[in-house]
Design a protein around this motif. Structure first.
Motif, PDB file in Angstrom:
ATOM      1  N   SER A 291     -89.951 -39.497  31.777  1.00  0.00           N
ATOM      2  CA  SER A 291     -88.905 -38.862  32.574  1.00  0.00           C
ATOM      3  C   SER A 291     -89.367 -38.623  34.006  1.00  0.00           C
ATOM      4  CB  SER A 291     -88.485 -37.530  31.935  1.00  0.00           C
ATOM      5  OG  SER A 291     -87.984 -37.727  30.639  1.00  0.00           O
ATOM      6  N   LEU A 292     -90.537 -37.998  34.165  1.00  0.00           N
ATOM      7  CA  LEU A 292     -91.059 -37.758  35.516  1.00  0.00           C
ATOM      8  C   LEU A 292     -91.383 -39.064  36.214  1.00  0.00           C
ATOM      9  CD1 LEU A 292     -91.641 -35.133  37.144  1.00  0.00           C
ATOM     10  CD2 LEU A 292     -91.191 -34.734  34.718  1.00  0.00           C
ATOM     11  N   GLY A 293     -91.883 -40.053  35.447  1.00  0.00           N
ATOM     12  CA  GLY A 293     -92.182 -41.348  36.036  1.00  0.00           C
ATOM     13  C   GLY A 293     -90.934 -42.004  36.596  1.00  0.00           C
ATOM     14  N   GLY A 319     -94.473 -34.753  42.145  1.00  0.00           N
ATOM     15  CA  GLY A 319     -94.149 -35.201  40.790  1.00  0.00           C
ATOM     16  C   GLY A 319     -95.355 -35.123  39.865  1.00  0.00           C
ATOM     17  N   LEU A 320     -96.519 -35.482  40.392  1.00  0.00           N
ATOM     18  CA  LEU A 320     -97.748 -35.439  39.600  1.00  0.00           C
ATOM     19  C   LEU A 320     -98.109 -33.994  39.231  1.00  0.00           C
ATOM     20  CD1 LEU A 320    -100.172 -36.906  38.376  1.00  0.00           C
ATOM     21  CD2 LEU A 320    -101.303 -36.755  40.605  1.00  0.00           C
ATOM     22  N   TYR A 321     -97.994 -33.074  40.169  1.00  0.00           N
ATOM     23  CA  TYR A 321     -98.316 -31.672  39.889  1.00  0.00           C
ATOM     24  C   TYR A 321     -97.383 -31.099  38.815  1.00  0.00           C
ATOM     25  CZ  TYR A 321    -100.891 -31.976  44.311  1.00  0.00           C
ATOM     26  OH  TYR A 321    -101.755 -32.347  45.304  1.00  0.00           O
ATOM     27  N   ILE A 322     -96.109 -31.421  38.930  1.00  0.00           N
ATOM     28  CA  ILE A 322     -95.139 -30.923  37.947  1.00  0.00           C
ATOM     29  C   ILE A 322     -95.471 -31.451  36.551  1.00  0.00           C
ATOM     30  CG2 ILE A 322     -92.720 -31.007  37.222  1.00  0.00           C
ATOM     31  CD1 ILE A 322     -91.955 -31.123  40.202  1.00  0.00           C
ATOM     32  N   ILE A 376     -97.650 -41.799  36.922  1.00  0.00           N
ATOM     33  CA  ILE A 376     -96.971 -41.347  38.137  1.00  0.00           C
ATOM     34  C   ILE A 376     -97.382 -42.177  39.348  1.00  0.00           C
ATOM     35  CG2 ILE A 376     -96.706 -39.448  39.765  1.00  0.00           C
ATOM     36  CD1 ILE A 376     -95.136 -39.066  37.232  1.00  0.00           C
ATOM     37  N   LEU A 377     -98.667 -42.413  39.520  1.00  0.00           N
ATOM     38  CA  LEU A 377     -99.125 -43.182  40.677  1.00  0.00           C
ATOM     39  C   LEU A 377     -98.644 -44.625  40.600  1.00  0.00           C
ATOM     40  CD1 LEU A 377    -102.768 -41.828  41.142  1.00  0.00           C
ATOM     41  CD2 LEU A 377    -100.630 -41.014  42.157  1.00  0.00           C
ATOM     42  N   SER A 378     -98.618 -45.194  39.408  1.00  0.00           N
ATOM     43  CA  SER A 378     -98.092 -46.552  39.254  1.00  0.00           C
ATOM     44  C   SER A 378     -96.619 -46.603  39.609  1.00  0.00           C
ATOM     45  CB  SER A 378     -98.297 -47.040  37.815  1.00  0.00           C
ATOM     46  OG  SER A 378     -99.662 -47.246  37.532  1.00  0.00           O
TER      47      SER A 378
END
Length: 448
Positions: A291-293, A319-322, A376-378
């Motif tokens: 979902s976050l991705g 987004g990564l922190y969340i 997330i980074l991808s």
């Protein structure tokens, strides 16, 4: 019909991400609920054999699904970029090309899956005592792949426009129908795993129908016109350029997991059922990550299309922190309460498989957070149109490593824990490579 798009190129980043991701998260939970309800109802009414029948083929069913969802993700990224730079003409071409692909590819997949289903199950070394029930389940689910693909691409189009609420509503309706039909088909009509599969198919058909209806009626730029549904060569090329690496990555994940599942299957029905129970407990982790991705990818694609590179960087970081906060919190819940949560998925007569399932979960729980970095980074990298490099890094750290582990390490000491150890080690390896590349990447394509 009225539907509101969400423009990520302006406004408070964390607020817009949360507003966008909450419907996606709930929607993904509803979508996963299809198989989870199947597992609960089958586990309660059919028992461990029924539960094992479904889980023994889970990796197989994810293979084609992940491939075509990867292609639809490519379409979503392209549409998001066009929305970000306000290119309505190209956006419309991408929408109609994506729908044309969903219909044609979905029908081919449904037919091929039914024809080759017995061969696939033999490759997976599905035990004889559950082979027939697994075959029934696979054939029904494959028969509805065109429905699933249509929904996923249709909902991806809406999300590319920033509308994550509408797909949620349709999934909620379908999930309620799925729960009711599961209980009716399996509990009252005693149709076994086949009844669970039929319930899921009917529910997915309804969600797909509602999504297409929305695209036909919407006043947003993604409106669907049946006479324009066809393949636009230049648009299809762009979608494939971005989508095929994502599709290959998504489909090779299940290939590696099929190898792992085959080893688990060879250990008998009780081990399969224990592992199945464990996967039912940690599925919210993957729902949250997906979902976050998806939210970060849509956010980054819109802003990259608009040329707001600094905003892309900020969105990825937030987004990564969340995601890290959520995953760490749920991992703690799993570690402490998994013995109690496991009882939701199995009848009292089969409680004996719970201790091993809990052992699996407590081994994995401290490492789930590592996976979030790679995902997330991808997603931020793919949003710019570079989906090839994340594919290479992910497949090296995950697919290649897990296959090597299964063939070189596991035979030296073949136990369930040795097999499952391939997961956290591959997460660490993959995330380390993706982090290193992202640091280099953002300095080149996302200038301050």
């Amino acid at each position: 019909m009225k539907a509101k798009s969400l423009d990520f190129t302006e406004g408070i980043i964390w607020r817009k991400l949360i507003l966008f991701v909450i419907p996606i998260l709930i929607g993904n939970l509803f979508q996963q609920l299809y198989m989870t309800v199947d597992a609960i109802v089958v586990g309660q009414f059919v028992g461990r054999a029924g539960l094992a029948s479904i889980d023994a083929v889970n990796s197989l069913l994810r293979l084609p699904t992940n491939f075509f969802v990867g292609l639809s993700t490519g379409a979503t990224i392209i549409i998001s970029q066009y929305f970000g730079n306000r290119n309505k003409k190209e956006l419309s071409k991408a929408v109609h090309t994506a729908i044309a692909f969903a219909f044609s590819a979905g029908l081919i997949l449904s037919l091929a899956g039914n024809i080759f289903a017995p061969h696939f199950l033999r490759m997976l070394d599905v035990p004889n005592d559950i082979f027939s029930s697994s075959l029934i389940y696979v054939r029904i689910v494959f028969g509805g792949m065109w429905v699933s693909l249509t929904y996923n691409i249709g909902s991806g189009i809406l999300r590319a426009m920033g509308d994550s609420r509408t797909p949620l509503i349709y999934l909620a309706v379908a999930s309620i129908i799925n729960v009711v039909l599961d209980i009716v088909f399996v509990g009252f009509f005693d149709m076994g795993v086949g009844g669970a599969a039929f319930a899921t198919l009917i529910a997915q058909f309804i969600s797909a129908l509602l999504t297409i209806r929305m695209l036909l009626k919407t006043d947003m730029d993604c409106r669907l016109y049946p006479k324009h549904v066809r393949f636009y060569k230049d648009t299809l090329t762009k979608i494939f350029t971005v989508g095929i690496p994502i599709a290959l990555q998504g489909s090779l994940y299940p290939v590696a997991n099929m190898v792992i599942q085959t080893s688990i299957n060879s250990m008998g029905t009780d081990i399969i059922a224990s592992w199945s129970l464990g996967t039912k407990l940690d599925f919210p982790i993957w729902i949250m990550v997906d979902s976050l991705g998806a939210a970060v990818s849509t956010f980054a694609a819109q802003n990259y299309g608009a040329g707001h590179y600094q905003r892309v960087r900020k969105g990825v970081n937030i987004g990564l922190y969340i995601l890290l906060s959520i995953v760490i919190f749920y991992s703690l819940i799993l570690y402490l309460w998994s013995p109690y949560l496991a009882k939701l998925f199995i009848g009292k007569a089969d409680y004996e498989i719970i201790p091993l399932a809990v052992k699996f979960i407590r081994f994995l729980a401290p490492t789930y957070f590592v996976y979030t970095f790679g995902e997330i980074l991808s997603g931020g990298i793919r949003a710019t149109g570079d989906s090839f490099t994340p594919m290479v890094l992910t497949l090296t750290g995950t697919f290649v490593f897990r296959i090597a582990w299964m063939f070189l390490v596991v035979p030296l000491h073949k136990t369930p824990m040795m097999i499952i150890a391939s997961y956290p080690i591959s997460w660490v390896l993959t995330s380390a490579m993706v982090i290193a590349y992202y640091v280099y990447f953002k300095s080149k394509k996302l200038p301050l």
